[in-house]
Design an enzyme around this catalytic site. Structure first.
Site, short mmCIF file in Angstrom:
data_model
loop_
_atom_site.label_atom_id
_atom_site.label_comp_id
_atom_site.label_asym_id
_atom_site.label_seq_id
_atom_site.Cartn_x
_atom_site.Cartn_y
_atom_site.Cartn_z
N THR A 155 -36.66 -21.10 2.43
CA THR A 155 -35.31 -21.93 2.04
C THR A 155 -35.60 -23.10 2.46
O THR A 155 -36.52 -23.65 3.39
CB THR A 155 -34.27 -21.21 2.87
N ASP A 156 -34.84 -24.23 1.92
CA ASP A 156 -35.10 -25.52 2.35
C ASP A 156 -34.41 -25.83 3.92
O ASP A 156 -34.80 -26.95 4.40
CB ASP A 156 -34.31 -26.26 1.37
N GLU A 157 -33.77 -24.69 4.22
CA GLU A 157 -33.22 -25.01 5.59
C GLU A 157 -34.24 -24.92 6.78
O GLU A 157 -34.26 -25.72 7.96
CB GLU A 157 -32.22 -23.72 5.86
N TYR B 22 -30.82 -18.34 11.96
CA TYR B 22 -31.17 -17.83 10.34
C TYR B 22 -32.41 -18.79 10.01
O TYR B 22 -33.34 -18.34 9.58
CB TYR B 22 -30.13 -18.13 9.57
N LYS C 12 -36.38 -17.91 9.38
CA LYS C 12 -37.00 -18.21 8.11
C LYS C 12 -38.10 -19.14 8.08
O LYS C 12 -39.19 -18.76 7.29
CB LYS C 12 -35.98 -18.76 6.78
#
Ligand code: NAD
Ligand code: DAU
Length: 356
Positions: free
Chosen positions: A141-143, A166, A170
């Site tokens: 994810t870009d997070e 979270y 990831k």
């Protein structure tokens, strides 16, 4: 079955192969299973999903009786099961989506995020390595990049700086996947995508939550000042991008995926209210999410220039179509928002809504 052709720029030929999709009953996973059955009709899709609160087999009811979709209920962290699935279904490639995916839930209880996202991913990688699976697509994810200021874009070389439990889980799984490529030579590719929207998204996420609250004349809880920015991508564009990276990505490569559609949260919420004909008085500014990332924006030059993928959906039209999907599929979201969802909604929002 056609195996891997390492000389060819396209990894897999047009013939059949067996792909394991993990988390295929979730939002992106179920859209991906539909997308693959439609666009890669010779492939067999084996779908391993634990059916947590976020997994819903009903999303795939149209595939009932389809011999090229095999559903197996189970946990990716169960090594024995994963070995069995890979062996008995002669898996050629893995598209790994199974995860605990919601930031707010990771703040309420991080443990499940470490178990599934970190340990579960490592179990899958280890099983893939031992079974000599041809390719492992890690859906990150870009997070993992953390938060941007008012300008700039995430590129694949932006240092990882995850903020929430979270995104930290990831980032861990993303790096572990890359370590399996670097250390053991497993053929891994990684994607880092921005916020998705579309059908079958669980109504804990911004867009479906706001649509459903508006339809129920309930307050629309906007965190903080509502000016946080996300880069929105239609889920079908994401499915096409994932397949492109699986087929053509460079071993060990990382690919950003984004929609060129940066919007503030408040703009999204007002657009939804307009679409369903409800007043802006329903908007309620509430206490901010702890550690809330301010802005995400993706530079997707690499996947466009190297692999030829780019988004095709136009945000305003596709958001209107998504709102219409929720209007047309009331029984779907009424079912998923009963029972346990109500308890989650109360623990997540009751204090916030009361304080403001
Ligand atoms: P989701 O929460 O809707 O679905 C997750 C699925 O994984 C569910 O079907 C659930 O039952 C399954 N699952 C959870 N734990 C499992 C386990 N231990 N074993 C087997 N299955 C398990 O998530 P989503 O929004 O569809 O996201 C899918 C993936 O894409 C995730 O890896 C997420 O990090 C990533 N991603 C999501 C977005 C987004 O905007 N939603 C953007 C970028 C990346
Ligand atoms: O960027 C990719 C990520 O996008 C994925 O990795 C995650 O799995 C996915 O959940 C999503 O994370 P976000 O935290 O950005 O999505 P969410 O829908 O939870 O929130 C979007 C924005 O809306 C964020 O700024 C928080 C805000 N928000 C969210 C909810 C649920 C609100 O203002 N009110 C709300 O009630």
């Amino acid at each position: 079955m056609l195996g891997l052709d390492r000389q060819s720029p396209t990894l897999y030929g047009p013939d059949s192969m067996n792909v394991l999709v993990t988390g295929g009953c979730g939002f992106i996973g179920s859209n991906l299973v539909h997308w693959l059955r439609k666009n890669r009709p010779t492939w067999t899709v084996v779908n391993l999903d634990k059916l947590t609160y976020a997994g819903n087999l009903e999303n795939l009811s149209a595939l009932e009786g389809d011999p090229k979709h095999v559903f197996i209920q189970g946990d990716i962290a169960n090594r024995e099961l994963v070995d069995h699935v890979i062996r008995t279904h002669r898996i050629d490639a893995i598209m790994h989506l199974a995860a605990e995916s919601h930031v707010d839930r990771s703040i309420l209880g991080p443990e499940a995020f470490i178990k599934t996202n970190v340990l579960g991913t490592q179990v899958l990688l280890e099983a893939a390595r031992h079974a000599k699976v041809n390719r492992f697509l890690m859906v990150s994810t870009d997070e993992v990049y953390g938060s941007l200021g008012p300008t700039g874009l995430f590129t694949e070389t932006t240092p990882l700086s995850a903020s929430s439990p979270y995104s930290a889980s990831k980032a861990s799984s993303d790096l572990i996947a890359l370590a399996y490529e670097h250390t053991f030579g497993l053929d891994v590719v990684v994607t880092r995508c921005s916020n998705n929207y579309g059908p079958y998204q669980f109504p804990e996420k911004l867009i479906p939550l706001m649509v459903i609250n508006a339809l129920n004349d309930k307050p629309l809880p906007v965190y903080g000042d509502g000016l946080n920015v996300r880069d929105w991508l239609h889920v079908e564009d994401h499915c096409a991008a994932l397949t492109t990276v699986l087929e053509k990505g460079k071993k060990g490569g990382v690919y950003n995926i984004g929609g060129n559609s940066e919007r503030t949260n408040i703009v999204i919420v007002k657009t939804i209210l307009q679409a369903v004909g409800k007043p802006e008085t329903l908007i309620k500014y509430v206490q901010d999410r702890p550690g809330h990332d301010r802005r995400y924006a993706i530079d997707a030059t690499k996947i466009r220039t190297e692999l030829g993928w780019q988004p095709t959906f136009v945000f305003e039209k596709a958001l209107a179509d998504t709102v219409k999907w929720y209007l047309d599929n009331r029984t779907w979201w009424e079912r998923v928002t009963s029972g346990a969802y109500r308890q989650y909604f109360d623990s997540q929002y009751k204090a916030r809504l009361e304080k403001h």
